[in-house]
Design a protein around this motif. Structure first.
Motif, PDB file in Angstrom:
ATOM      1  N   UNK A 133      33.687   1.393  41.139  1.00 46.30           N
ATOM      2  CA  UNK A 133      33.143   2.659  40.669  1.00 46.30           C
ATOM      3  C   UNK A 133      31.682   2.810  41.083  1.00 46.30           C
ATOM      4  N   UNK A 134      31.328   4.023  41.499  1.00 48.20           N
ATOM      5  CA  UNK A 134      29.941   4.333  41.813  1.00 48.20           C
ATOM      6  C   UNK A 134      29.524   5.543  40.974  1.00 48.20           C
ATOM      7  N   UNK A 135      28.225   5.616  40.670  1.00 40.44           N
ATOM      8  CA  UNK A 135      27.737   6.796  39.968  1.00 40.44           C
ATOM      9  C   UNK A 135      27.162   7.785  40.968  1.00 40.44           C
ATOM     10  N   UNK A 136      26.541   8.835  40.466  1.00 41.89           N
ATOM     11  CA  UNK A 136      26.072   9.922  41.328  1.00 41.89           C
ATOM     12  C   UNK A 136      24.894   9.533  42.214  1.00 41.89           C
ATOM     13  N   UNK A 137      24.322   8.354  41.997  1.00 42.61           N
ATOM     14  CA  UNK A 137      23.196   7.905  42.810  1.00 42.61           C
ATOM     15  C   UNK A 137      23.626   7.112  44.048  1.00 42.61           C
ATOM     16  N   UNK A 138      24.929   6.869  44.197  1.00 45.86           N
ATOM     17  CA  UNK A 138      25.408   6.123  45.367  1.00 45.86           C
ATOM     18  C   UNK A 138      25.060   6.924  46.635  1.00 45.86           C
ATOM     19  N   UNK A 139      24.706   6.244  47.737  1.00 48.18           N
ATOM     20  CA  UNK A 139      24.346   6.956  48.977  1.00 48.18           C
ATOM     21  C   UNK A 139      25.381   8.004  49.373  1.00 48.18           C
ATOM     22  N   UNK A 140      24.892   9.095  49.937  1.00 51.06           N
ATOM     23  CA  UNK A 140      25.714  10.284  50.196  1.00 51.06           C
ATOM     24  C   UNK A 140      25.722  10.589  51.690  1.00 51.06           C
TER      25      UNK A 140
END
Length: 369
Positions: A133-140
């Motif tokens: 699981x990653x949150x919204x701060x994971x690289x985009x």
């Protein structure tokens, strides 16, 4: 206290999420006035008959100019529009996704709308955390070989620019809410999904047998974030009510696995490595034997699972369907050829199937982004 907006404008309202959102908005008391924008106006049947429709292709050069008067007086704009067809027209897909998002966001600012809800995707996330699981701060940075992922990243880049502009001028800031759902599915999407994935030359009688396949070739490591369409529509509603800026992951609590898919299709899963599936998809695409670009296969084995804590705490959003329920409902829809009355979710007519077959074109070399 949160209130339902008095007037909402929705782009792409005849699609999967748009159809569910129209049902949800119509059930509100009082129901908001809804203006809808789509390439093709659906028949005046529920849930489409309660909205005021304006046909507009967001890929047009004058989309921004056309949008501004339609958005004036709105409390919020919900941007759902996306193009999956024509799958081989890379320029059109890009213009619809990226230029279309730019046109909608600019028009919202120019029309003095103060809230934009944008349907992004978990496909924007960079590879490297598959199964975690990653949150919204994971690289985009997305998946380079997936056209959909690349365009979704570019859409959010557009919104970054809108956010920056809102912070530096004298106009009231535009609140931008970005929803990043996993794979979205529901019962009534089944026919459209088959239309996007089955070649035009394949008879409908064959696709009806798909749920009864004895074996299903899948990489057993498949682990995807998935969410029911109604839950995404509810997330949009909560975003409209709470007016919270920033990104929000949206997915069922548990992931979709290869085992779940095999059980839903009543098929034995035969392990085929993801790389092999990607190569086969690439060859079939090149020979015009399949409308499925290899990028979709690559994306399925690169998209991480998503942590939805922020949506739970900030939007008070919680999914009502688990992953097993989502895939079971989709397979049931495939068996029953479930569909909606809109052109996006409807059956391809025999004339359209012949036209698609005749205009598919010769063997081509395509340029990936």
């Amino acid at each position: 206290m949160v209130n339902v907006p008095r007037r909402v404008v929705i782009t792409g309202a005849s699609g999967n999420v748009g159809t569910a959102l129209l049902r949800l908005l119509a059930a509100q008391q009082p129901a908001p006035a809804v203006t809808t924008i789509a390439r093709r106006t659906p028949p005046a049947t529920a849930p489409y008959d309660g909205a005021q429709w304006h046909p507009l292709d967001l890929a047009r050069d004058d989309a921004h100019t056309k949008l501004v008067p339609l958005l004036q007086g709105a409390d919020a704009v919900v941007h759902l529009a996306i193009a999956f067809q024509p799958a081989r027209d890379r320029d059109y897909l890009r213009r619809t996704a990226v230029a279309g998002t730019h046109a909608v966001a600019r028009a919202a600012r120019d029309a003095h709308v103060d809230h934009l809800v944008h349907l992004s995707s978990a496909a924007v996330y960079s590879p490297g955390a598959y199964g975690d699981q990653v949150d919204e701060q994971w690289p985009r940075r997305g998946m380079r070989r997936s056209i959909y992922s690349v365009d979704k990243v570019a859409e959010e880049d557009v919104l970054d620019g809108i956010d920056a502009a809102s912070a530096t001028d004298d106009q009231a800031p535009l609140i931008v809410t970005r929803l990043r759902p996993g794979l979205i599915a529901q019962h009534d999407e089944a026919t459209a999904l088959l239309r996007y994935t089955a070649p035009a030359f394949v008879p409908r009688s064959v696709t009806r047998r798909i749920p009864g396949l004895p074996v299903l070739p899948l990489d057993r490591t498949l682990t995807l974030p998935v969410v029911h369409t109604d839950d995404v529509a509810d997330a949009v509603m909560q975003a409209l009510l709470h007016r919270a800026p920033g990104a929000f992951n949206i997915a069922a609590e548990d992931p979709l696995t290869a085992t779940m898919i095999g059980v839903a299709f009543d098929a034995h899963v035969v392990h085929v490595p993801a790389r092999a599936s990607s190569v086969v998809a690439d060859v079939a695409w090149s020979l015009h034997l399949s409308p499925v670009h290899r990028g979709w296969i690559d994306l399925a084995y690169a998209t991480p699972l998503v942590d939805c804590t922020r949506a739970h705490t900030t939007l008070s959003w919680h999914p009502r369907h688990d992953a097993e329920a989502v895939i079971d409902e989709l397979v049931t829809g495939i068996r029953s050829r479930s569909r909606s009355t809109s052109a996006v979710l409807g059956e391809r007519s025999p004339i359209d199937r012949v036209r698609k077959l005749l205009t598919a074109g010769p063997l081509t070399r395509r340029k990936l982004p």
